[in-house]
Enzyme design. Structure first.
Site, mmCIF file in Angstrom:
data_model
loop_
_atom_site.group_PDB
_atom_site.id
_atom_site.type_symbol
_atom_site.label_atom_id
_atom_site.label_comp_id
_atom_site.label_asym_id
_atom_site.label_seq_id
_atom_site.Cartn_x
_atom_site.Cartn_y
_atom_site.Cartn_z
ATOM 1 N N ASN A 187 -10.791 -2.524 2.579
ATOM 2 C CA ASN A 187 -10.181 -2.912 1.386
ATOM 3 C C ASN A 187 -11.159 -2.122 0.202
ATOM 4 O O ASN A 187 -12.275 -2.808 1.373
ATOM 5 C CB ASN A 187 -9.534 -4.516 0.915
ATOM 6 C CG ASN A 187 -7.770 -4.257 1.315
ATOM 7 O OD1 ASN A 187 -7.227 -3.290 0.825
ATOM 8 N ND2 ASN A 187 -7.695 -5.236 1.252
ATOM 9 N N HIS B 237 1.138 -1.223 0.279
ATOM 10 C CA HIS B 237 0.103 -0.028 -0.098
ATOM 11 C C HIS B 237 0.820 1.293 0.272
ATOM 12 O O HIS B 237 0.046 1.989 0.586
ATOM 13 C CB HIS B 237 -0.875 -0.030 1.132
ATOM 14 C CG HIS B 237 -2.061 -1.576 1.373
ATOM 15 N ND1 HIS B 237 -3.311 -0.962 0.375
ATOM 16 C CD2 HIS B 237 -1.989 -2.282 1.777
ATOM 17 C CE1 HIS B 237 -3.380 -1.897 0.457
ATOM 18 N NE2 HIS B 237 -3.393 -3.024 1.294
#
Ligand code: HDD
Length: 731
Positions: free
Chosen positions: A160, A87
């Site tokens: 997510n 990420h």
């Protein structure tokens, strides 16, 4: 008690409490009031020339004694910190959470029970696999991490845009990430799952099957962060005042609907505008079109834990909404862009272990490992005192006996730093005062490396997901798999994946095998697809009830000799309905309407926002071409390609008067009807290509005209029938 009092005192205008907190450390870098200084505050007269032994005629050697130059270079040399191991690429915004319905029946958390509160939040969206400088629109899972600055401390939901995960046990995380990241020998490919190692891992872990189906679906290429769902993924626990526990999953559902790019477009945007999502979020907030999500919970009493075919603690499984409905209880809104990327978006640190009284953990084996990993990773990224950083510190008072460590900057007065102490300073809070109490779960088991039986079934929900998609979504998923496997040159890898697909759906496997190789023959082991479906998995299930064009980027194509009245009606209407219209022409210098062709007549000129070479159709949601006398000036390869490409990407296209002929040239394929000159129909809408001979003012005013039909098409996001009927040449 003391703490509650302090909290309230520190929070005049509660909704701005994080803003107030950050002000303590914020200075204005644009201010003209001060002068430039060293880090030690000494005013500096020259920051451009290193001190050197020079004369007017000759530049001599530089002097090491120049502490001002040394400080400048030395600070620069150390500007970077390690990027997140996953990420790494992301962008974020501030906002708030508003609770509409108290859930005190299941939780005692203030943020989930007190409807009078407005809780500040900071939300970071991200891709998973790419480096910090990679492109936004790659195929990948998107991170959706929310930090709630509650009155009882920080609560992070680190989620997510896909509700399930690749693996069930946290111990597998380094493997799944190593396999997905660039390969170790040559660091290729960047931010792509389309390579041998990724797919090798997927095959060797059948538990990943469900999630790879989601990642290959349109969910992997969102149109905007503002148009994605967010899921907590893991199963958490809510605990109420009486101490009763319920299992819970968290959902964020965007009010704009869930929408995606098409793959060809996503690929091109990677090069044309790698910051596409970052800019999209920034611009929407700057223009006051604040993105919002409904916040919901799926709740299960402990007594129902064993009632399902799947294990409710298995993060590779959803809880189908038909079985456990989502209770929508609040709203998340983002309404302020960060002031500085590094100190806020880069330094923000989320931890699944950040929970507050009323929220607790389940035995989900992925969550338990995450609770270790996030805290741990911040140590190498930010150092031991990372929770002191302005973006990470809570808005409520914070006090304990953790001290020292590199870069500690809080100064704690007093003579004791332990508990208990003779002053009884800073005692633990009793549960009645809000002290966190872990849920007293009764555990009975044998210490061994084992997952329970229900964790072993991996195909059923992959089928459920596939069966629930609409026709165009299934087509996109098939093509995505074919693209990815085409990039795997190891036959073992792609033939095995085709094999795996046969156990989900034979026709899907056959379609992929035809393109990439491999055999999709029904084998004995092939599971038949029982055809079960859910009504909540297709993106179309989240289309807003009233289609909206709010925040849609619409390219209005104009040229010299444009019809000023048609143009003005078009632009004003689109703006009034919340869209972001951009004027595109052959140049960015002034162009002139038909009734004022005099180039020097500045008053009647229009300055386009962009020219055709500076932008591409991919960067807009729709195209509209008002009438123009000199439409032939647009008859060139670039403009035709612009329109043709938008047609291929299933976008709404509108044309008025002379512009209809241009559209015909660009996308006049068989099957698409267009308005005829002097024809009977006022407006023709064929496959989302909306045309009219002329704009009838009265009809537009009554809300029944060309622009209404065009806006309706834009509001549908894309005209998928175009590709399903084989008109685009892209499916
Ligand atoms: Fe993770 C970052 C989401 C499983 C270890 N993860 C990270 C971020 C998101 C997620 C959104 C970025 C946070 C930010 O913006 O700073 N991760 C998930 C989800 C998972 C998941 C939804 C499955 C339910 N993650 C997971 C596991 C582990 C990690 C199983 C390790 C055992 N994740 C990390 C990390 C990161 C991270 C290495 C990198 C940067 C960070 O934590 O702060 O610790």
């Amino acid at each position: 008690m003391e703490r509650a009092k302090e909290t309230i005192i520190g929070m005049a205008g509660y909704h701005d409490s994080k803003v107030q907190d950050l002000k303590r450390d914020t200075v204005d870098g644009n201010s003209k009031r001060g002068v430039i200084t060293t880090d030690a505050g000494v005013s500096v007269s020259n920051t451009d020339d290193w001190l050197k032994l020079s004369t007017e005629h000759r530049t001599g050697p530089m002097l090491l004694e120049d502490q001002i130059a040394r400080e400048k270079i030395m600070r620069f040399d150390h500007e970077r910190i390690p990027e997140r191991v996953v990420h790494a690429r992301g962008s974020a915004a501030f906002g708030h959470f508003k609770l509409h319905e108290s859930v005190k029946d299941v939780s005692c958390a203030g943020v989930l029970t007190d409807t009078s509160r407005t809780t500040p939040v900071f939300v970071r969206f991200s891709t998973v696999l790419g480096s910090r400088g990679s492109a936004d629109t790659v195929r990948d899972v998107r991170g959706f991490a929310v930090k709630f600055y509650t009155e009882e401390g920080n609560w992070d939901i680190v989620g997510n845009d896909i509700p399930v995960f690749f693996i069930q046990d946290a111990m597998k995380f380094p493997d799944v990430i190593h396999a997905g990241k660039p390969e170790p020998h040559n660091e290729v490919p960047q931010s792509q799952s389309a390579h041998n190692n990724f797919w090798d891992f997927q095959y060797l872990h059948s538990e990943a099957t469900h999630m790879f189906m989601w990642a290959m679906s349109d969910r992997g290429i969102p149109r905007s962060y503002r148009m994605m769902q967010g899921f907590g993924v893991n199963t958490y626990r809510l605990v109420n005042k009486e101490g009763a526990s319920h299992f819970v999953k968290f959902h964020f559902t965007p009010t704009l609907g869930v929408h995606s790019l098409v793959w060809d477009e996503a690929l091109k945007i990677c090069g044309q505008d790698p910051d596409f999502h970052r800019k999209d979020l920034w611009e929407a907030i700057e223009s006051g079109a604040f993105p919002t999500w409904k916040f919901g919970i799926q709740v299960l009493p402990e007594s129902k834990q064993d009632d399902f075919e799947f294990d409710i603690l298995d993060a590779t499984k959803i809880w189908p909404e038909e079985l456990v409905p989502v209770r929508y209880i609040g709203e998340l809104q983002l309404n302020r862009n960060p002031d500085e990327f590094f100190t806020q978006t880069e330094q923000v640190a989320f931890c699944t272990s950040h929970v507050i009284p009323g929220v607790d953990f389940s035995d989900d084996p992925l969550l338990q490992g995450r609770n270790f990993s996030y805290f741990d990773t911040q140590l190498s990224r930010l150092g031991i005192n990372w929770q002191e950083l302005p973006i990470n510190r809570p808005i409520c008072p914070m006090m304990n006996n953790n001290r020292d460590g590199a870069m500690r900057h809080r100064i704690t007065k007093g003579t004791v730093n332990y508990w208990p102490n003779r002053f009884e300073a800073n005692p633990p809070a009793k549960p009645s005062q809000g002290g966190f109490v872990n849920y007293p779960e009764k555990v009975d088991g044998v210490k061994q490396r084992l997952r329970s039986k229900k964790f072993q079934e991996h195909i059923g929900q992959a089928q459920l997901f596939y069966n629930s998609l609409s026709g165009h979504e299934k087509a996109h998923l098939t093509n995505a798999l074919a693209f990815e496997l085409d990039h795997c040159d190891d036959k073992t890898v792609y033939t095995r994946i085709v094999d795996r697909l046969t156990s989900i759906d034979l026709s899907l496997a056959q379609a992929v095998a035809t393109k990439v190789g491999g055999t999709a023959a029904p084998q004995e082991a092939t599971k038949s697809n029982p055809g079960h479906k859910s009504g909540y998995l297709s993106q179309t299930a989240f289309d807003p009830k009233e289609p909206t064009i709010a925040t849609r980027r619409i390219a209005i194509i104009v040229c010299n000799g444009y019809n000023a009245s048609a143009f003005t009606t078009v632009r004003t209407t689109l703006k009034d309905r919340g869209a972001f219209p951009y004027v595109i022409s052959t140049r960015r210098s002034a162009i002139h309407p038909a009734d004022a062709p005099d180039i020097s007549a500045d008053s009647s000129s229009l300055t386009p926002d962009h020219h055709f070479e500076g932008m591409r159709s991919t960067l807009f949601d729709a195209i509209l071409i008002p009438d123009a006398a000199d439409i032939s000036s647009l008859r060139n390869g670039r403009v035709i390609h612009w329109i043709r490409e938008a047609f291929g990407h299933c976008k709404a296209i509108g044309a008025i008067g002379e512009a209809v002929a241009l559209v015909k040239e660009a996308c006049g394929v068989q099957g698409v009807r267009l308005a005829e000159k002097g024809g009977k129909e006022d407006v023709v809408n064929s496959y989302g290509v909306v045309t009219t001979d002329k704009l009838v003012k009265e009809k537009e005013e009554k809300g029944k005209g060309f622009l209404d039909v065009f806006c309706e098409e834009v509001g549908k996001h894309r005209c998928w029938a175009r590709e399903m009927d084989g008109l685009t040449g892209l499916v």
